[in-house]
Design a protein around this motif. Structure first.
Motif, PDB file in Angstrom:
ATOM      1  N   LEU A   1       2.293   1.853  -3.543  1.00  0.00           N
ATOM      2  CA  LEU A   1       1.311   2.416  -4.468  1.00  0.00           C
ATOM      3  C   LEU A   1       1.022   3.873  -4.135  1.00  0.00           C
TER       4      LEU A   1
ATOM      5  N   GLU B   1       0.824  -1.204   0.000  1.00  0.00           N
ATOM      6  CA  GLU B   1       0.000   0.000   0.000  1.00  0.00           C
ATOM      7  C   GLU B   1       0.861   1.257   0.000  1.00  0.00           C
TER       8      GLU B   1
ATOM      9  N   THR C   1       2.486   0.716 -15.640  1.00  0.00           N
ATOM     10  CA  THR C   1       1.713   0.712 -14.400  1.00  0.00           C
ATOM     11  C   THR C   1       1.537  -0.707 -13.877  1.00  0.00           C
TER      12      THR C   1
ATOM     13  N   VAL D   1       2.960  -2.335 -10.322  1.00  0.00           N
ATOM     14  CA  VAL D   1       2.073  -3.046  -9.393  1.00  0.00           C
ATOM     15  C   VAL D   1       2.619  -4.450  -9.123  1.00  0.00           C
TER      16      VAL D   1
ATOM     17  N   VAL E   1      -6.892   5.603  -4.664  1.00  0.00           N
ATOM     18  CA  VAL E   1      -5.823   4.735  -4.161  1.00  0.00           C
ATOM     19  C   VAL E   1      -6.403   3.633  -3.275  1.00  0.00           C
TER      20      VAL E   1
END
Length: 207
Positions: A85, A82, A134, A138, A188
């Motif tokens: 990101l 988390e 992206t 991830v 988010v």
């Protein structure tokens, strides 16, 4: 006067095109105007790129590369999923706030490309690259932190980019930092929940 090769002239013309269209818009980006911006003959543009569309394609690629490079450089090496990101989103949002003209120009070029058959491939390439980068970020964050993704990274990436593009357009059209922050936080949080399998996907009958 020393001869300048096409390889040397190429980045100069790309920068001139970006500078011109950032100030005056895509519609002003004729090969004559771009040549004048750099102080060279119009024929130099055609010799270097062939067509105006080829130059526009190069501009889109350069803008995309610059933004992706900035975001990649901000990726933390030892944070949780988390937190990683969140850091990446913060870096990307920083480019929106600090370089709104670049995002506006990319948006204008994208709309222009939709109506220009010879540029559709460039537009598809732009979105493909952004989505792949992206998804890779991830994936790397998940692998490094031992986080199991509930959905393919490409699906998570497309979801995030769809929301982020909308927030970017809102910011460009009606800047409001106080109103924009909750939207970014919600995006988010939704991405993290989607990646972790904690966001239930409803069935849409008509799809």
């Amino acid at each position: 006067m020393a001869h300048v090769t096409a390889a040397e002239r190429r980045p100069q013309l790309i920068k001139a095109a970006i500078d011109l269209m950032t100030r005056e818009g895509v519609a002003a980006g004729s090969t004559r105007a771009i040549a004048s911006e750099l102080g060279v003959a119009q024929a130099t543009v055609h010799y270097t790129f062939g067509t105006k569309e080829d130059l526009y394609r190069a501009v889109m690629e350069q803008l995309t590369h610059d933004l992706v490079t900035q975001v990649k450089a901000s990726a933390p090496a030892d944070a949780g999923f988390e937190e990683t990101l969140t850091a990446l989103v913060a870096a990307l949002w920083r480019t929106v706030r600090e370089q709104p003209a670049s995002h506006q120009l990319l948006t204008e070029l994208s709309m222009f490309a939709l109506r220009t058959p010879s540029l559709r491939e460039a537009l598809e390439g732009h979105y493909r690259e952004v989505t792949e980068v992206t998804a890779l970020l991830v994936t790397e964050a998940a692998e490094r932190t031992g986080h199991r993704l509930a959905l393919p990274a490409s699906t998570i990436a497309r979801f995030f980019l769809a929301g982020f593009d909308g927030l970017t357009m809102q910011h460009l059209s009606l800047p409001d930092e106080e109103a924009g922050l909750p939207g970014l936080q919600a995006l988010v949080s939704s991405v993290v929940a989607l990646a972790g399998g904690k966001l239930d996907l409803v069935r849409i009958p008509s799809v």
